[in-house]
Design a protein around this motif. Structure first.
Motif, short mmCIF file in Angstrom:
data_model
loop_
_atom_site.label_atom_id
_atom_site.label_comp_id
_atom_site.label_asym_id
_atom_site.label_seq_id
_atom_site.Cartn_x
_atom_site.Cartn_y
_atom_site.Cartn_z
N ILE A 65 -24.48 71.28 -0.90
CA ILE A 65 -23.31 72.16 -1.07
C ILE A 65 -23.50 72.96 -2.37
N ARG A 120 -35.89 68.00 3.34
CA ARG A 120 -35.71 68.89 4.62
C ARG A 120 -36.74 69.96 4.54
N HIS A 158 -39.04 70.32 7.88
CA HIS A 158 -39.27 71.76 8.61
C HIS A 158 -40.60 72.16 8.81
N GLU A 175 -43.75 68.64 -4.05
CA GLU A 175 -42.50 68.65 -4.61
C GLU A 175 -42.35 69.76 -5.78
N TYR A 196 -42.69 73.19 -4.53
CA TYR A 196 -41.58 73.64 -3.80
C TYR A 196 -40.28 74.04 -4.79
N TYR A 197 -40.04 73.25 -5.60
CA TYR A 197 -39.08 73.35 -6.85
C TYR A 197 -39.12 74.74 -7.28
N ASN A 238 -33.47 79.46 11.57
CA ASN A 238 -33.90 77.97 10.94
C ASN A 238 -35.08 78.12 10.06
N ASP A 239 -35.13 78.61 8.83
CA ASP A 239 -36.39 78.59 8.29
C ASP A 239 -36.39 77.36 7.36
N GLY A 240 -35.58 76.50 7.17
CA GLY A 240 -35.50 75.23 6.54
C GLY A 240 -35.13 75.56 4.97
N LYS A 241 -34.74 76.63 4.73
CA LYS A 241 -34.47 76.88 3.36
C LYS A 241 -33.33 77.69 3.20
N VAL A 268 -30.21 77.04 7.55
CA VAL A 268 -30.11 75.72 8.12
C VAL A 268 -28.90 75.20 8.89
N THR A 304 -25.96 73.37 9.52
CA THR A 304 -25.24 72.39 8.47
C THR A 304 -23.96 71.85 8.85
N VAL A 349 -19.77 70.34 5.17
CA VAL A 349 -20.73 70.64 3.84
C VAL A 349 -20.70 72.17 3.67
N HIS A 363 -20.04 73.96 0.19
CA HIS A 363 -20.82 75.10 -0.30
C HIS A 363 -20.13 76.13 -0.44
N GLY A 400 -38.63 68.39 -9.50
CA GLY A 400 -37.79 68.73 -8.29
C GLY A 400 -36.62 67.64 -8.15
N THR A 415 -24.86 83.49 0.88
CA THR A 415 -25.37 82.26 1.43
C THR A 415 -24.66 81.45 2.66
N LEU A 435 -25.88 78.93 6.92
CA LEU A 435 -25.79 77.77 6.95
C LEU A 435 -24.79 77.28 8.35
N PRO A 455 -33.54 65.57 11.85
CA PRO A 455 -34.55 65.15 12.41
C PRO A 455 -35.04 63.56 11.76
#
Lengths: 67, 704
Positions: free
Chosen positions: A19, A27, A31, A46, A49-50, B79-82, B85, B87, B91, B95, B220, B353, B357, B696
């Protein structure tokens, strides 16, 4: 029961991240396993990636915050 | 239950909802008593939203767009996972709403309340269901069918490069005016308020700390970092009270409007130059949480308290003589309330964005149309917060000092003479309750909203003792996400300028080259900084001048989006349904052009920039100084401001006219068969199902 609660909490965290457009390392890992593992190499950590995610998302001014 | 019974039940339920909505609209329109319960505004709004969503958005989805769940969305294909995605639709809804919700729908209705609660409320409801929602929905749809392309790119491909350039200029200019006017709202809220200034200032070290935490200490871990930030933010809010009571500290944080404006310009520059992980991203997280959380709390509190609306349905200021902004109900009400009814800015999010999604085409209806309904509801809440104050108090807060003076006795006298009874003690008591120096002439909308919110929230939590706390919480809430808009907007503006300059000197395009970064940041900051400073020093409060400019810019962008939408509808062979976008487009064109021409050429110096400039010139020629100017230089500066404002307005008018001409030419060519209607959609790919449903890690419960 605890399994279920843990699962729900994780789903909640995931959803909050999507969101608000936050990086979701799991994720990315999922992937990578699915689409890039066969290419060899290792996934980003991690921390890596961040940094990557933030620069991709914000660096070019891609985030529009509305009026 | 059999299908037949379900059908009957559905008809019954929707009849009841429709009757409730219509009854709500009838009551707010016809009621002429002392006060009216906010419940009627909410019934009218929610009833209309539900009916519009159920029937009108479905009509658009099935008859025009023909949303097809067998067709894969960009999220599924790429679908690049970034960014892309698939969704869950709720959600994505969250967003989208988090990205479109901002200060606009909170400020516009508050200014418009000077004409009474009715005109603004009707425009918010009707404008949203027929205009704003349609725009957001159709741009989301268009972008979703084109692999998530941006509005500018879609305009270029579907209409032509000329309109693409218009869109680009439009977006850059709206960005500049938007940042300036929002910054002005914050300046107005923080000037001479040590509690507020301290709290907002503290958000900067808090964001820096979060940035370091999420990058180095716990890489992260964004949710942890955000939680930490929120706790610190509440501590800063609590500490602000002690700062305000401490003599030396309170002096340090009591700043004039000019000083705060200069600090904000410096802040914008630094935020645009610094790496994103340090300031921009943590602030974005902090403000998003605060924003969404507060909106929910406010909605809940309004339903619990159900305040009485004190403002009359229509005040005498509908004729354009009001102190908050100048100009008649038509067109200026429709310019003042842009976001909340229709906001061109949303088209940038709908083609940003969000489309990347969406898991299934049919979800676009909930996200695009439904997302804007929620935004419209936020505007209704702002309207309630402004109109639950007694009109006398409302006008005390929102009238410029040049009109009511700076003394409570004089102000109460002036406002009472307008027919809104208020006593000096009323102002005194309110400023003591919220622990501010004064409540007079706190223009810009934010203080009004904060007082209204404090009133509602303190009825639910804490009573009178927490009134001051809630007031400053509300100021914090608005200021934090406005500052985030400034960060993000300045950065976007910087890249647009780098891109533009790159046409002349290609090296300017390089985002990693520091001189390019510094030059473009300085340019964008001085552009919005100029308008901000002009607004702060304006004796009429600045909002008077800048807010209409912003409204015109935003509606101009909406016109661009609707032209793109109409073109796509026509190219899809659905010309007979083109009225869906043409009606709001026609209305917006009339409103923007009328407002634009009046801002330029109106004979009253209160409305027309050129008339105002003439007034200054005449008094200078007569050897006098025009009203607030103390020196000839100041008078010349005022003159210069008028000319620049006039030039900006002229640019907006030219863009709208050029856009309409280009679009009409294209539509005529398609109509007569001269141009083949060619859509630039991404190729059809068959969908493999709703991928948002098979996460997954959900399989086998393998949780690491």
């Amino acid at each position: 029961m605890t399994e279920r609660i843990r699962y729900t909490l994780r789903r909640l965290q995931k959803n909050i991240k999507t969101i608000f457009g936050m990086p979701d390392y799991e994720r990315y890992l999922a992937h990578w396993e699915q689409h890039h593992k066969h290419e060899g190499g290792r996934p980003m950590t991690e921390a890596e990636y961040y940094r990557y995610y933030l620069s991709q998302r914000y660096e070019k001014g891609g985030v529009t915050r509305c009026c | 239950m059999s299908r037949f019974k379900r059908g009957i039940l559905s008809i019954l339920i929707w009849t009841v909802i429709a009757i409730l909505g219509a009854a709500g609209l009838a009551v707010i329109a016809l009621h002429r008593g002392e006060t009216i319960s906010a419940a009627w505004l909410l019934t009218a709004a929610i009833g209309t939203y539900l009916v519009a969503y159920r029937f009108y958005s479905r009509f658009i989805a099935t008859k025009i767009m023909q949303l097809d769940d067998n067709r894969a969305t960009p999220a599924e294909v790429i679908n690049d996972g970034k960014d892309f995605v698939p969704t869950n639709k709720w959600v994505v809804y969250g967003h989208h709403f988090a990205a479109i919700a901002g200060a606009g729908p909170l400020v516009g209705p508050i200014l418009a309340a000077q004409m009474g609660y009715l005109p603004g409320t009707l425009w918010i409801i009707v404008g949203a269901v027929l205009g704003g929602c349609v725009q957001d929905f159709i741009i989301l749809f268009a972008s979703m069918r084109r692999n998530g392309k941006s509005l500018g790119q879609i305009a270029k491909e579907e209409i032509g490069p000329f309109v693409g350039v218009l869109a680009m200029i439009g977006i850059l200019s709206i960005m500049i005016i938007l940042i300036a006017v929002l910054a002005l709202v914050v300046v107005k809220a923080l000037a001479h308020s040590p509690w507020g200034t301290f709290t907002i200032a503290m958000t900067i070290p808090i964001a820096l700390l979060m940035g370091v935490y999420m990058r180095y200490l716990r890489p992260g871990k964004v949710l942890e970092g955000s939680l930490l930030g929120l706790v610190l933010l509440l501590l800063a809010l609590w500490g602000g009270r002690y700062v305000a009571q401490h003599p030396a500290l309170s002096d340090l944080f009591t700043l004039s409007g000019e000083a705060i404006a200069l600090w904000m310009i410096a802040y914008g520059f630094v935020a645009s130059v610094l790496p994103v992980w340090l300031l921009l991203a943590p602030r974005d997280y902090l403000s998003s949480f605060l924003k969404i959380g507060t909106i929910f709390v406010l909605a809940g509190a309004i339903f619990l308290v159900m305040p009485e609306i004190q403002m009359p349905a229509i005040t005498k200021f509908a004729d354009g003589t009001g102190p908050v902004f100048a100009g008649n109900l038509f067109p200026f009400l429709f310019i003042t309330i842009a976001c909340g009814a229709i906001s061109g800015f949303h088209s940038l999010v709908s083609s940003g964005t969000t489309p990347k999604l969406i898991a299934k085409e049919s979800h676009a209806r909930l996200v695009g149309y439904g997302g804007m309904l929620m935004e419209s509801f936020v505007a209704i809440m702002a309207m309630i917060a402004a109109t639950l104050l007694t009109p006398g108090i409302y006008f005390g807060i929102n009238s410029p000092a040049a009109v009511i003076g700076t003394d409570v006795v004089k102000a109460a006298e002036t406002i009472s003479s307008w027919g809104f009874t208020v006593t000096p003690e009323d102002f005194q008591r309110l400023s003591e309750q919220i622990e501010e120096e004064t409540v007079l002439s706190r223009t810009g909308g934010a203080p009004t909203l904060a007082i209204g919110m404090a009133y509602i929230l303190s009825r639910v939590f804490g009573g009178d003792t927490l009134m001051a706390f809630w007031y400053h919480f509300a100021i914090l809430f608005e200021a934090v996400f406005i500052l985030t808009t400034i960060d993000a907007g300045t950065r976007i503006g910087r890249f647009m300028i780098q891109d533009l300059l790159g046409n002349i000197w290609p090296k300017m395009r390089r985002t990693d080259w520091l001189p390019a970064n510094l030059i473009a940041s300085a340019l964008i900051c001085s552009a919005w900084g100029y308008f901000l400073y002009q607004g702060v020093t304006d004796p009429l409060g600045g909002i008077n001048t800048l807010w209409p400019l912003f409204g015109i810019a935003n509606q101009m962008l909406a016109a661009i989006a609707l032209v793109v939408g109409t073109t796509i509808v026509i190219k899809m062979g659905k010309t007979r349904y083109a009225w869906v976008t043409l009606v709001p487009l026609a209305w917006l064109s009339v409103v923007t052009l009328t407002a634009g021409f009046q801002k330029l050429f109106h004979s009253s110096p209160k409305i027309g920039f050129l008339a105002h400039a003439n007034m200054i010139k005449e008094s200078l020629a007569a050897g006098q100084l025009p009203a607030p100017a103390k020196t000839v230089e100041e008078a010349h500066k005022m003159l210069m401001n008028d000319y620049i404002d006039a030039a900006v307005t002229a640019v907006f008018i030219v863009i709208v006219i050029a856009l309409l001409l280009a679009a009409i030419r294209l539509w005529m060519n398609i109509w007569t068969g001269k141009t083949k209607p060619e859509l630039h959609e991404a190729p059809y790919v068959k969908s493999r199902g709703d991928l948002s449903k098979v996460a997954p890690e959900a399989k086998g419960g393998a949780i690491a």
